[in-house]
Motif scaffolding. Structure first.
Motif, PDB file in Angstrom:
ATOM      1  N   LEU A 344       0.815  -1.215   0.000  1.00  0.00           N
ATOM      2  CA  LEU A 344       0.000   0.000   0.000  1.00  0.00           C
ATOM      3  C   LEU A 344       0.851   1.268   0.000  1.00  0.00           C
ATOM      4  CD1 LEU A 344      -2.757  -1.067   2.562  1.00  0.00           C
ATOM      5  CD2 LEU A 344      -2.877  -1.087   0.064  1.00  0.00           C
ATOM      6  N   ARG A 345       2.154   1.124   0.065  1.00  0.00           N
ATOM      7  CA  ARG A 345       3.069   2.271   0.076  1.00  0.00           C
ATOM      8  C   ARG A 345       3.863   2.336  -1.220  1.00  0.00           C
ATOM      9  NH1 ARG A 345       4.774   4.092   5.429  1.00  0.00           N
ATOM     10  NH2 ARG A 345       3.304   3.290   6.992  1.00  0.00           N
ATOM     11  N   ASP A 346       4.461   3.480  -1.474  1.00  0.00           N
ATOM     12  CA  ASP A 346       5.258   3.692  -2.687  1.00  0.00           C
ATOM     13  C   ASP A 346       6.704   3.303  -2.413  1.00  0.00           C
ATOM     14  OD1 ASP A 346       6.425   4.448  -5.024  1.00  0.00           O
ATOM     15  OD2 ASP A 346       5.965   6.584  -4.855  1.00  0.00           O
ATOM     16  N   PRO A 347       7.216   2.255  -3.093  1.00  0.00           N
ATOM     17  CA  PRO A 347       8.595   1.825  -2.812  1.00  0.00           C
ATOM     18  C   PRO A 347       9.657   2.680  -3.484  1.00  0.00           C
ATOM     19  CG  PRO A 347       7.649   0.440  -4.504  1.00  0.00           C
ATOM     20  CD  PRO A 347       6.563   1.390  -4.086  1.00  0.00           C
ATOM     21  N   LEU A 348       9.245   3.571  -4.380  1.00  0.00           N
ATOM     22  CA  LEU A 348      10.215   4.361  -5.144  1.00  0.00           C
ATOM     23  C   LEU A 348      10.297   5.810  -4.689  1.00  0.00           C
ATOM     24  CD1 LEU A 348       9.417   3.037  -8.747  1.00  0.00           C
ATOM     25  CD2 LEU A 348      11.058   2.151  -7.086  1.00  0.00           C
ATOM     26  N   HIS A 349       9.400   6.215  -3.794  1.00  0.00           N
ATOM     27  CA  HIS A 349       9.412   7.598  -3.327  1.00  0.00           C
ATOM     28  C   HIS A 349      10.658   7.865  -2.493  1.00  0.00           C
ATOM     29  CE1 HIS A 349       8.053  11.463  -1.863  1.00  0.00           C
ATOM     30  NE2 HIS A 349       8.221  11.052  -0.608  1.00  0.00           N
TER      31      HIS A 349
END
Length: 574
Positions: A344-349
């Motif tokens: 559910l989170r952005d791994p690339l941010h």
């Protein structure tokens, strides 16, 4: 003689493929040689043609391979394309270093295996209800990456405590840390397999008869250990070769001039004569180890083992099985929850202001060196690494069962002698880098231990006399296979395959880190470990998270296989 001919054929086939790499890969070796030897020269067609003429590349791959094979009887392993020096003076000492390190690591592995199986042996010697006792602990140790153990030992024992040297080679003290880093995971795997096989031996009729007759428990335990060795000796042979050629990461971390690191450096530099020599030495070692284990297992398959009984699958007690199921479900739920939360989170941010930040409400597992959320990368990495590892494990299980039953011993030893990283370089050079190339490279070598286990158990099962009695009574091949052979072979090999899932996940991720799998910045557990390892002392959470994920995967595999152990229980024939 037949087995030796098969191994020689497989060896020549692999060496021939390596010799043909200049025509199979998409790169020009002449350009690589130019950059290594003559960095000041421009890559003009004339210069490249001169390099091809100097190194023999203009004669074609078959000409190169023929010249190299012709020099082997004279002890000539060729001339390095990069340095221009003979290969043998570097390759032979590297083999000696690797063999020394392998011997020390094997000693650690055997001691670790003995410690993990000691409880089961003691219970059998006391004539108690015997169930596998190593289980989860062994699986967690086997799942820990070698280079992570090596880095922790170097940081704690060498740097902080100053007990042993951190790098270098040549003294007994410099052997201890790399031997521990390599021997502990290998010993955990051997100990788990031994602990898995002992309960079946203690449940056989001869063991029950020995107990009823009052035979001393230590003698029963000794015979039970001897009963299980034929099925495990091939694994020991494969571990010997794996500790020699697969120690690339540990050799690199401790600056050890071994054969694995030499082969990897040659592959990366496209120095094919050096690569051919390293692979040849590894294959010869694999052939020798395979022959020794085969002869030893054949010697052990004598009257003491030919007692008219097949191994029984001994299920744990009902209460113990319920506890295992509950533990497996709890661990699976925890694993799924962490994965879902990460997805559910952005791994690339990237949050540059939060680089190497500790665990907090915003980042429950902290951040990495670029400020990326570790929980997010862990969850997305699970979807990539773990699922691909499951698929590769299923493929290797099928290949191992089929080729092991077919008696492909030469092919098995040849595949095991090739490190996954080296195979990945070859596959990527032919098909190009990508996730499918990494999966194919790992599959190409990871089936070998399962095939060796299958072949050993299959031979051990066929040594039982009651199979001959069943044939006399009119049992057909299908009945013998379904009721006698498969129940003794399939469950242990399937549990073995489950135990190797974390290692396969790490191998896939390691290839990705080298640029041979999914390209960065895609999250993979092995890349997370390698990227954050330099910051382990400052931000330990960045390393502990992916290491714990691999350990949890290993524990989950151990709990699951232990929980279902006994569903295929069969009775001994009357």
């Amino acid at each position: 003689m037949k087995h030796l001919a098969g191994r020689l054929t497989a060896l020549l086939a692999v060496v021939a493929v390596i010799g043909l790499l200049p025509r199979l890969t998409r790169t020009d070796p002449a350009l690589t040689i130019l950059h290594a030897r003559y960095a000041d020269r421009p890559p003009t067609p004339e210069t490249l043609d001169a390099i091809r003429a100097e190194t023999g590349l203009d004669g074609g791959p078959l000409h190169l391979l023929g010249d190299w094979l012709a020099g082997l009887p004279r002890g000539d392993l060729g001339t390095s394309w990069v340095s221009g020096q003979p290969v043998a003076p570097d390759a032979i000492p590297a083999l000696g270093v690797s063999l020394t390190l392998m011997g020390a690591s094997l000693l650690v592995a055997l001691l670790t295996a003995a410690a993990l199986a000691a409880r089961t042996l003691r219970r059998g010697a006391r004539h108690r209800n015997v169930t596998a006792g190593a289980g989860t602990g062994a699986a967690v140790l086997a799942a820990l990456p070698e280079f992570l153990i090596a880095a922790v030992l170097a940081a704690v024992v060498a740097v902080r405590l100053d007990w042993l040297p951190a790098i270098g080679w040549g003294t007994p003290e410099q052997t201890v840390l790399p031997a521990l880093a390599m021997g502990i995971p290998a010993g955990a795997l051997l100990g788990r397999l031994l602990d898995d096989a002992l309960p079946a031996a203690f449940a056989e009729p001869w063991a029950r008869a020995a107990t009823a007759a009052g035979l001393p428990g230590h003698r029963t335990a000794r015979h039970a250990l001897r009963r299980t060795l034929p099925g495990l000796l091939p694994q020991l042979g494969l571990v010997v070769v794996g500790l020699t050629g697969g120690a690339v990461a540990v050799e690199t971390l401790y600056a050890i001039p071994g054969l694995g690191g030499t082969a990897l450096a040659a592959a990366l530099a496209q120095d094919l004569p050096v690569l051919q020599a390293c692979v040849l030495l590894l294959l010869l070692l694999g052939t020798a180890a395979g022959l020794v284990t085969r002869l030893t297992a054949r010697a052990l398959l004598g009257p003491a083992l030919d007692d008219g009984a097949l191994p029984a699958l001994v299920p744990p007690a009902a209460r113990a099985r319920r506890s295992l199921i509950a533990g497996a479900l709890l661990l699976a739920a925890l694993f799924a929850a962490v994965t879902l939360a990460g997805l559910l989170r952005d791994p690339l941010h990237i949050d540059a202001a939060a680089r190497l930040a500790g665990p907090s409400a915003a980042h429950p597992f902290g951040t990495d060196s670029l400020g990326r959320d570790i929980l997010a990368r862990l969850g997305h990495g699970a979807a990539r690494t773990a699922l691909t590892a499951l698929a590769v494990s299923a493929a290797t299980l099928l290949l191992g069962l089929a080729l092991g039953a077919a008696g492909a011993g030469a092919l098995t030893e040849t595949a095991n002698a090739l490190p996954a990283i080296l195979t990945g370089l070859v596959v990527a050079g032919i098909a190009g880098p990508g996730p499918w190339s990494a999966a194919a490279a790992v599959t190409a070598v990871a089936w070998a231990p399962l095939a060796a286990h299958t072949a050993a158990l299959y031979t051990q099962e066929r040594a039982a006399r009651h199979l001959a009695a069943a044939r006399v009574l009119g049992a057909g091949r299908l009945h013998l296979l379904r009721r006698h052979l498969l129940p003794g072979v399939l469950p242990p090999v399937a549990r073995h395959a489950a135990l190797r899932i974390p290692a396969i996940a790490l191998a896939l991720a390691s290839l990705g880190f080298l640029g041979l799998g999914t390209e960065p910045p895609s999250p993979e557990w092995g890349r997370m470990l390698s990227e954050n390892l330099p910051y382990a002392e400052r931000a330990p959470w960045s390393v502990l998270a992916p290491a714990a994920a691999l350990a949890v995967l290993g524990a989950l595999a151990a709990l699951t296989t232990a929980a279902v152990r006994g569903r295929g229980t069969r009775k001994h024939p009357a």
